[in-house]
Design a protein around this motif. Sequence first.
Motif, PDB file in Angstrom:
ATOM      1  N   TYR A 159       0.814  -1.214   0.000  1.00  0.00           N
ATOM      2  CA  TYR A 159       0.000   0.000   0.000  1.00  0.00           C
ATOM      3  C   TYR A 159       0.851   1.270   0.000  1.00  0.00           C
ATOM      4  N   GLU A 160       2.148   1.119   0.231  1.00  0.00           N
ATOM      5  CA  GLU A 160       3.029   2.286   0.231  1.00  0.00           C
ATOM      6  C   GLU A 160       3.486   2.649  -1.183  1.00  0.00           C
ATOM      7  N   TYR A 161       3.136   1.826  -2.150  1.00  0.00           N
ATOM      8  CA  TYR A 161       3.523   2.062  -3.534  1.00  0.00           C
ATOM      9  C   TYR A 161       2.324   2.538  -4.345  1.00  0.00           C
ATOM     10  N   ASP A 162       2.610   3.431  -5.296  1.00  0.00           N
ATOM     11  CA  ASP A 162       1.548   4.075  -6.062  1.00  0.00           C
ATOM     12  C   ASP A 162       1.383   3.513  -7.470  1.00  0.00           C
ATOM     13  N   TYR A 163       2.441   2.979  -8.032  1.00  0.00           N
ATOM     14  CA  TYR A 163       2.381   2.465  -9.405  1.00  0.00           C
ATOM     15  C   TYR A 163       3.073   1.104  -9.453  1.00  0.00           C
ATOM     16  N   TRP A 164       2.561   0.266 -10.363  1.00  0.00           N
ATOM     17  CA  TRP A 164       3.070  -1.096 -10.486  1.00  0.00           C
ATOM     18  C   TRP A 164       3.281  -1.463 -11.943  1.00  0.00           C
ATOM     19  N   GLY A 165       4.289  -2.304 -12.184  1.00  0.00           N
ATOM     20  CA  GLY A 165       4.491  -2.868 -13.501  1.00  0.00           C
ATOM     21  C   GLY A 165       3.641  -4.112 -13.682  1.00  0.00           C
ATOM     22  N   GLN A 166       3.773  -4.721 -14.857  1.00  0.00           N
ATOM     23  CA  GLN A 166       2.939  -5.876 -15.181  1.00  0.00           C
ATOM     24  C   GLN A 166       3.544  -7.193 -14.694  1.00  0.00           C
ATOM     25  N   GLY A 167       4.809  -7.157 -14.306  1.00  0.00           N
ATOM     26  CA  GLY A 167       5.472  -8.339 -13.779  1.00  0.00           C
ATOM     27  C   GLY A 167       6.270  -9.095 -14.828  1.00  0.00           C
TER      28      GLY A 167
END
Length: 130
Positions: free
Chosen positions: A115-123
């Motif tokens: 929850y401390e991260y705002d953006y994510w990659g696709q993996g």
Amino acid sequence: QVQLVESGGGLVQAGGSLRLSCAASGRTFSSNAMGWFRQAPGNEREFVSTITWRTGRTYYADSVKGRFTISRDNAKNTVYLQMNSLKPEDTAVYYCAAANSLKYYSGSAYPRREYEYDYWGQGTQVTVSS
């Protein structure tokens, strides 16, 4: 918005090495820390490592400490995860993530939870065979 694209995953034998890359684009100046997480089948996503953009301070999960190294290239807006001495239990989808909060600017605090991260990659898939 920040876009994150991971690459470098693959199949490797136990004891081998891989280097993952995470290229960031968009409003990259708003990110203060970058992290890597992983998720194995049937498991929850878990923290692997994090690095602050400005100071380069790093933090690792105990399970990878001494084997994995996170680094960044500010000019390329890219974060790397060098993985050595890989084990079958490292098999997972690896995700890159970006954290914007200013509390990570100096490196005195580390984002270790999803929850401390705002953006994510696709993996990217990493498979380590025994």
